[in-house]
Design a protein around this motif. Sequence first.
Motif, mmCIF file in Angstrom:
data_model
loop_
_atom_site.group_PDB
_atom_site.id
_atom_site.type_symbol
_atom_site.label_atom_id
_atom_site.label_comp_id
_atom_site.label_asym_id
_atom_site.label_seq_id
_atom_site.Cartn_x
_atom_site.Cartn_y
_atom_site.Cartn_z
ATOM 1 N N GLN A 143 0.827 -1.207 0.000
ATOM 2 C CA GLN A 143 0.000 0.000 0.000
ATOM 3 C C GLN A 143 0.858 1.252 0.000
ATOM 4 O O GLN A 143 0.621 2.191 -0.766
ATOM 5 C CB GLN A 143 -0.894 0.018 1.247
ATOM 6 C CG GLN A 143 -2.278 -0.543 1.056
ATOM 7 C CD GLN A 143 -3.185 -0.145 2.199
ATOM 8 O OE1 GLN A 143 -2.835 -0.271 3.366
ATOM 9 N NE2 GLN A 143 -4.351 0.334 1.863
ATOM 10 N N ASN A 144 1.839 1.282 0.865
ATOM 11 C CA ASN A 144 2.720 2.448 0.950
ATOM 12 C C ASN A 144 3.527 2.637 -0.330
ATOM 13 O O ASN A 144 3.815 3.766 -0.730
ATOM 14 C CB ASN A 144 3.654 2.313 2.150
ATOM 15 C CG ASN A 144 2.940 2.578 3.468
ATOM 16 O OD1 ASN A 144 1.951 3.302 3.501
ATOM 17 N ND2 ASN A 144 3.432 1.995 4.538
ATOM 18 N N GLU A 145 3.891 1.519 -0.943
ATOM 19 C CA GLU A 145 4.609 1.591 -2.212
ATOM 20 C C GLU A 145 3.707 2.175 -3.304
ATOM 21 O O GLU A 145 4.148 2.998 -4.133
ATOM 22 C CB GLU A 145 5.069 0.184 -2.609
ATOM 23 C CG GLU A 145 5.760 0.098 -3.954
ATOM 24 C CD GLU A 145 5.990 -1.349 -4.379
ATOM 25 O OE1 GLU A 145 5.844 -1.632 -5.579
ATOM 26 O OE2 GLU A 145 6.296 -2.192 -3.507
ATOM 27 N N LEU A 146 2.451 1.761 -3.302
ATOM 28 C CA LEU A 146 1.508 2.249 -4.304
ATOM 29 C C LEU A 146 1.215 3.730 -4.122
ATOM 30 O O LEU A 146 1.223 4.508 -5.083
ATOM 31 C CB LEU A 146 0.192 1.470 -4.218
ATOM 32 C CG LEU A 146 0.210 0.018 -4.674
ATOM 33 C CD1 LEU A 146 -1.050 -0.695 -4.233
ATOM 34 C CD2 LEU A 146 0.376 -0.053 -6.191
ATOM 35 N N MET A 189 -9.260 6.290 -5.212
ATOM 36 C CA MET A 189 -9.411 5.570 -6.476
ATOM 37 C C MET A 189 -8.064 5.087 -7.008
ATOM 38 O O MET A 189 -7.943 3.968 -7.508
ATOM 39 C CB MET A 189 -10.103 6.468 -7.507
ATOM 40 C CG MET A 189 -11.571 6.720 -7.218
ATOM 41 S SD MET A 189 -12.336 7.842 -8.426
ATOM 42 C CE MET A 189 -12.228 6.842 -9.905
ATOM 43 N N LYS A 190 -7.024 5.915 -6.877
ATOM 44 C CA LYS A 190 -5.701 5.531 -7.360
ATOM 45 C C LYS A 190 -5.158 4.352 -6.563
ATOM 46 O O LYS A 190 -4.586 3.417 -7.137
ATOM 47 C CB LYS A 190 -4.750 6.719 -7.260
ATOM 48 C CG LYS A 190 -5.017 7.816 -8.276
ATOM 49 C CD LYS A 190 -4.095 9.003 -8.064
ATOM 50 C CE LYS A 190 -4.352 10.094 -9.095
ATOM 51 N NZ LYS A 190 -3.513 11.300 -8.839
ATOM 52 N N GLU A 191 -5.309 4.378 -5.242
ATOM 53 C CA GLU A 191 -4.778 3.308 -4.407
ATOM 54 C C GLU A 191 -5.543 2.007 -4.633
ATOM 55 O O GLU A 191 -4.942 0.923 -4.651
ATOM 56 C CB GLU A 191 -4.844 3.713 -2.935
ATOM 57 C CG GLU A 191 -4.097 2.787 -1.984
ATOM 58 C CD GLU A 191 -4.898 1.563 -1.579
ATOM 59 O OE1 GLU A 191 -4.277 0.543 -1.240
ATOM 60 O OE2 GLU A 191 -6.141 1.631 -1.607
ATOM 61 N N ARG A 192 -6.846 2.071 -4.834
ATOM 62 C CA ARG A 192 -7.658 0.868 -4.974
ATOM 63 C C ARG A 192 -7.531 0.204 -6.344
ATOM 64 O O ARG A 192 -7.889 -0.970 -6.504
ATOM 65 C CB ARG A 192 -9.142 1.192 -4.715
ATOM 66 C CG ARG A 192 -9.479 1.583 -3.279
ATOM 67 C CD ARG A 192 -9.202 0.472 -2.319
ATOM 68 N NE ARG A 192 -9.609 0.818 -0.962
ATOM 69 C CZ ARG A 192 -8.896 0.561 0.130
ATOM 70 N NH1 ARG A 192 -7.720 -0.031 0.034
ATOM 71 N NH2 ARG A 192 -9.327 0.881 1.317
ATOM 72 N N LYS A 193 -7.026 0.920 -7.326
ATOM 73 C CA LYS A 193 -6.954 0.366 -8.681
ATOM 74 C C LYS A 193 -6.174 -0.952 -8.717
ATOM 75 O O LYS A 193 -6.612 -1.930 -9.316
ATOM 76 C CB LYS A 193 -6.318 1.390 -9.621
ATOM 77 C CG LYS A 193 -6.288 0.930 -11.072
ATOM 78 C CD LYS A 193 -5.722 2.001 -11.985
ATOM 79 C CE LYS A 193 -5.704 1.519 -13.424
ATOM 80 N NZ LYS A 193 -5.138 2.540 -14.355
#
Length: 323
Positions: free
Chosen positions: A23-26, A45-49
């Motif tokens: 998650q932190n990397e994303l 939205m960006k993190e969940r993609k």
Amino acid sequence: MEMNKLNAVALMSPPMLETFNKQNELMKDAFTTDITFEEMRDNYMKERKYWNEGGPVPEKIINEDIHGPHGVLDIRLHYPRKRAGKGAIVYIHGGGFVVGNLDTHSKIMRILMEETGSVVIGINYHLAPEHKYPVQVEECAFILDWLRQNADEFDIDEDNIAIAGDSGGANLALATALYLRDQKKDISFIRCLLLYYGGFGLTDSPSRRLYGGTYDGLSQKDLETYSNFYLGDHHSDLRYFDCFANDLTKDVPPCYIACGQLDPLLDDSTLLYDILVSNKIRAEYDEFSGVIHAFLHFSRSLPAAMQAIQNGAKFYRNSVKVK
């Protein structure tokens, strides 16, 4: 850092820690509330993609725009390749009533579809702060009525509908059932509720004191931000936000309740379970060790996510209508 909180990162299970690092990397600080709500939605939205990639492919998907009580509502129907009966599950996405949509929760809905063999119907209710409580409850209740009236068109059984949701969506799932019960009395068509790590009305509890922070976007300040966006200056009838202020002793559908051990909303789930079982309402509770809030999204790397959906699906299959 808030005083007296436990070090949740140190308590994470190895798969949860691996997921957390990804998650932190994303996108580090994806869940901060120190920005505009438009930026919060964009970050979410960006993190969940990434987490929505892959997963079961429906036999077909139907998208519908419906004129609801507060404007046009989008719904998405997912039909499984291997269907078991004509039951349907209405899925209400989480996101603190402020963020999230049908795409951010697509994989959860598709996995639930495959595990249950039922049509899963997602709702894009209007978000806060542009639309405040009880708009969202009224919209979800409207959709259930609309689906029942149009059941034949979508090849579903009007008397065999469940409601599921995660986080704020779990709050709305329970609130919708209570709202319909209080308005129309008979909700025996609701097969069951699948409630994943919801907040059901507590504003303080041991779990809120021990957990929540920048790592999950659920510090006390974050929780207050979401509530303020949702409720605004609304201080009248909050029984469909604070569900513990409503009557939970009768006419509540069977409930599957699941939460992570490191979730600040944990005590909302345990309290709900205790109230229901003490009043002989069928309920099942699962607590997943070493995981944080919103873990249902992480089926790519977190076994607990799949297990929670599968356990909910089993509860659904074992639930029968009152009628």
